[in-house]
Write a protein that holds these residues in place. Structure first.
Motif, PDB file in Angstrom:
ATOM      1  N   GLN A   1     -30.429  14.012   3.840  1.00  0.00           N
ATOM      2  CA  GLN A   1     -30.810  13.221   2.694  1.00  0.00           C
ATOM      3  C   GLN A   1     -29.822  13.318   1.562  1.00  0.00           C
TER       4      GLN A   1
ATOM      5  N   TYR B   1     -29.450   9.335  -5.492  1.00  0.00           N
ATOM      6  CA  TYR B   1     -30.333   9.579  -4.364  1.00  0.00           C
ATOM      7  C   TYR B   1     -31.294   8.415  -4.149  1.00  0.00           C
TER       8      TYR B   1
ATOM      9  N   HIS C   1     -31.359   5.756  -1.354  1.00  0.00           N
ATOM     10  CA  HIS C   1     -31.857   5.999   0.006  1.00  0.00           C
ATOM     11  C   HIS C   1     -33.279   5.460   0.223  1.00  0.00           C
TER      12      HIS C   1
ATOM     13  N   HIS D   1     -41.173   8.099  -0.116  1.00  0.00           N
ATOM     14  CA  HIS D   1     -41.308   8.998   1.027  1.00  0.00           C
ATOM     15  C   HIS D   1     -40.678  10.377   0.826  1.00  0.00           C
ATOM     16  N   ASP D   2     -39.705  10.495  -0.058  1.00  0.00           N
ATOM     17  CA  ASP D   2     -39.084  11.809  -0.258  1.00  0.00           C
ATOM     18  C   ASP D   2     -39.526  12.487  -1.553  1.00  0.00           C
TER      19      ASP D   2
ATOM     20  N   ASP E   1     -36.307   5.509   7.931  1.00  0.00           N
ATOM     21  CA  ASP E   1     -35.657   6.636   7.264  1.00  0.00           C
ATOM     22  C   ASP E   1     -34.515   7.165   8.139  1.00  0.00           C
TER      23      ASP E   1
ATOM     24  N   ASN F   1     -30.420   7.102   7.534  1.00  0.00           N
ATOM     25  CA  ASN F   1     -29.643   8.348   7.591  1.00  0.00           C
ATOM     26  C   ASN F   1     -28.541   8.265   8.645  1.00  0.00           C
TER      27      ASN F   1
HETATM   28 MN    MN Z   1     -35.582  10.130   3.698  1.00  0.00          MN
END
Ligand code: MN
Length: 764
Positions: free
Chosen positions: A12, A82, A85, A109-110, A176, A180
């Motif tokens: 991440q 960040y 993402h 989600h994070d 996700d 990534n």
């Molecule tokens: Mn993620």
């Protein structure tokens, strides 16, 4: 050991180097425009509104702002904020046209894991449905486990448990992982590899199992590129040049297909689609073939309004171009387990090219690409996505089933075994008796398995047990089979026929190598005996050194080459002698007339003690170091007086001296070879023999004959029956026995039976 938690945070910490675009297609199709700038709040809302006019804009806006603030100044490995993402992950999911809750959960989600945000806060602001989704994703990241195996198993287990509550967790998790993977280049090389392996092992097959083919393909290709950059480059280059070379042909095929369909009243959208490097690579690896034809790299899709048109189009295609047999599959009437539906066929189309076609409706096309997500598409007022899934999807049924297994398996490894079997439906997974997992392509058999374990195991395999039961080596393996390969030191090389039985390239190559060497060794061995025998008879001295000096005269590179040539019948032993001793004169026996030759042989053979014939070549069974076969129609067994007939390129065939077939060789004395039995009493071997039995025609009489043979340890290889009269059946039985005594005993026992009128040995 690196735990999952660290892995995820490393992943991440990466993002794209360039700004994020408003469009982030799952599609791997070429030709999509590059992403010009970072998506804004407004862009995201627009994207959702385009397929869901009733979207809750306020909810989306709140989530956007919440996530952006929560991640604050955090950056990824690339240096990008960040927040880019989760935004990209949400964008991928808008391509799948998912509902507001999924998009919002993707944005968030994070947050629980990586920021100050908490479940209760999210519940409070966004409601418990979204809270549960975010928590499901958070759970997946909080895995700290002992071993690598256990880690993978436990990950999958948690993943599926999280999905159990709501399948949208899986869709977000896949998006996700996709993002990534797309930004993997910023991650340190060591973790890069592990992430790619895990993607190839778990996430890509899972996407495929859920019917999301585009997602699966992109995940596979990104992993392939990371794990084997050289192979990836080679395949891609080749694909590019083939596509370039065939550019006109592809549009020609597209337009001819559309025109023909239109003429016949079918409106269809036709387009060529390039296959993915990874799928081409696995096919090349599995079949050890290259790709040359257009059909190896391009498939054509014909997409229509309704099912009726699909079948009409099929009729048009099949009447316009010749059909390639064996390629027709109707997944419309019988959908695949992952809900895939299409008609597949291959024809010899325009330009004499093989053309692979997939015919399907627009709905089927959506499901073929987006799978389970297509079912979850936003549909106006038709219940929640999860309810739709439960109602419509086979893939979802599979998921429930797998989750069922999950609660039953005692430990994570067992679960992984179970689930992996289900995930990889183009592979079979089998186990050695010690529990080692061997993965093979579908249709692989025990021979492939043996070579996958070790080349030596393959080369010396003589039998096997599948799940504890004896089975032929050619048995096709099923998922979960436990395979015990039985080996024998006596077998140093595999039968050459295995080459066509094996499915894997690895096994085939090894068999080819081993048989080539073994055959050469056999011929060299035979040649050496023939040469030595001639020297003994001629009473001259043989030595390798001396032959080495004569190699130029024989135009061969080595002593072994010479011997193999003699063994194969390409060179005469007398030529070897003459090369070594220029004044050598050929032995007279070779010039005897044919009739005489046979007489001489008979006479030579008359003393039964083989040691009296020192120059005779000793013969063992078929696993010997000589290229030996037995008389095709009747065999030969130890105790028989025998003679060998040399056939160029085929080795020696052993005939009992009483064989009528020997007459055929009377004119060729140079092919006759003195042979004697050399049987090792301590390791008994079976030899072929044929008998003729006249059997009284009554119920159970055949069984009686078979029983006598079995009770006396004879092995029946083949039986053919011929009804001579209403009362009698003539049986021709090919047996395998240890020796003449054994054979005679069986014949005597058969004669003692009331149902047996006559027994005779047959010599072909
Ligand atoms: Mn993620």
């Amino acid at each position: 050991m690196v735990n999952w938690r660290r892995t995820t945070s490393q992943m991440q910490a990466a993002t794209e180097s360039v700004a994020v675009a408003p469009s982030s297609p799952v599609s791997a199709r070429a030709g999509k425009p590059p992403r010009p700038r970072m998506m804004r709040q407004y862009d995201l809302v627009e994207r959702v509104r385009s397929y869901n006019p009733g979207t809750n804009e306020d909810l989306l806006n709140r989530a956007y702002v919440y996530a952006m603030k929560a991640h604050g100044a955090q950056t990824r490995a690339s240096g990008d904020p960040y927040f880019s993402h989760p935004l990209e992950v949400a964008a991928i999911l808008t391509d799948l046209k998912l509902d507001d809750a999924t998009i919002v959960a993707a944005l968030l989600h994070d947050t629980i894991e990586d920021t100050e945000a908490t479940r209760s806060e999210i519940d409070h602001i966004f409601g418990p449905e979204i809270g549960a989704l975010v928590e499901g994703l958070t759970k997946l990241k909080r895995l700290e486990l002992v071993s690598r195996e256990a880690k993978q198993a436990e990950n999958l287990r948690k993943l599926l448990l999280a999905i159990a509550d709501d399948v949208r967790v899986l869709l977000i998790k896949l998006a996700d992982r996709l993002h990534n993977m797309r930004t993997l280049e910023f991650v340190p090389p060591a973790s890069r590899r592990r992430i790619a392996e895990e993607t190839l092992d778990i996430y890509a097959p899972l996407a495929g199992r859920m019917g999301m083919q585009e997602m699966r393909e992109e995940l596979e290709d990104l992993s392939f590129r990371t794990l084997d950059p050289e192979a990836y480059a080679v395949v891609t280059q080749r694909l590019d040049s083939l596509a370039e070379r065939n550019r006109n042909l592809i549009s020609e095929i597209e337009s001819q297909l559309s025109k023909n369909l239109q003429k016949n009243g079918v409106n269809a959208h036709v387009y060529g689609r390039r296959k993915q490097p990874f799928s081409i690579w696995t096919k090349m690896e599995r079949k050890s073939v290259g790709f040359e034809q257009l059909s190896d790299i391009f498939g054509f899709r014909v997409v229509m309004k309704d099912v009726e048109s699909c079948y009409r189009a099929l009729g048009v295609v099949h009447t316009t171009w010749p059909v390639v047999p064996g390629r027709f599959k109707d997944y419309i009437s019988t959908p695949k387990q992952n809900d895939y539906r299409s008609i597949h066929t291959t024809v010899i189309g325009p330009g004499n090219q093989r053309v692979e076609l997939q015919l399907r409706t627009e709905d089927m096309d959506q499901i073929a690409e987006f799978g389970i997500a297509a079912h979850a598409f936003y549909k106006d007022g038709v219940g929640s996505p999860t309810e739709l899934l439960k109602r419509e999807s086979n893939a979802f049924a599979w998921l429930r089933h797998t989750i069922g297994i999950l609660s039953e398996s005692a430990n994570p490894e067992e679960f992984l075994e179970h689930t992996k079997l289900e995930l990889f439906h183009d592979q079979v997974f089998c186990f050695t008796p010690k529990g080692k997992l061997i993965a093979l392509p579908r249709q692989a058999n025990v021979i492939d398995f043996a070579y996958a374990v070790h080349t030596d195991v393959g080369n010396s395999a003589v039998g096997c047990k599948i799940n504890g039961k004896f089975a032929p080596l050619s048995s096709e393996l099923q998922n979960g089979d436990e395979v015990e390969v039985l080996t024998s030191e006596a077998q140093s090389a595999p039968p050459s026929a295995w080459e066509s039985l094996a499915v894997t390239g690895k096994a085939r190559a090894a068999i080819r190598r081993a048989t080539r060497t073994a055959v050469r060794d056999q011929y060299a061995g035979l040649g050496r005996r023939i040469v030595e025998r001639l020297f003994v008879r001629a009473k001259i001295e043989y030595a390798d050194d001396k032959l080495r000096g004569a190699l130029p005269r024989l135009a061969r590179g080595s002593v072994e080459d010479v011997m193999a040539a003699v063994g194969r019948g390409e060179m005469k032993a007398s030529d070897v002698a003459r090369a070594m001793y220029p004044d050598y004169k050929e032995e007279r026996v070779a010039r005897y007339g044919a009739k005489k030759s046979l007489a001489v042989k008979l006479k030579l053979k008359s003393p039964p003690d083989p040691s009296r014939s020192p120059s005779a070549i000793p013969v063992r069974g078929i696993n010997s170091d000589l290229p030996v076969k037995f008389a095709p129609n009747g065999g030969a067994v130890p105790g028989d007086r025998i003679v060998g007939i040399v056939s160029p390129g085929e080795g020696i065939t052993i005939y009992p001296i009483q064989s009528p077939a020997l007459k055929d060789f009377e004119e060729e004395p140079e092919r006759w070879l003195d042979v004697r039995w050399d049987v090792d009493e301590s390791t008994p071997q079976r030899f072929p023999a044929r008998i003729l039995v006249d059997n009284v025609n009554e119920p159970g009489s055949l069984a009686q004959v078979a029983t006598v043979i079995a009770e006396h340890d004879g092995n029946i290889d083949n039986i053919s029956m011929f009804r001579r009269s209403p009362d009698f059946t003539e049986l021709t039985i090919d047996l395998e026995v240890y020796d003449l005594k054994h054979l005679s005993a069986i014949i005597a026992q058969l004669r003692a039976k009331a149902v047996v009128a006559r027994v005779e040995r047959v010599n072909g």
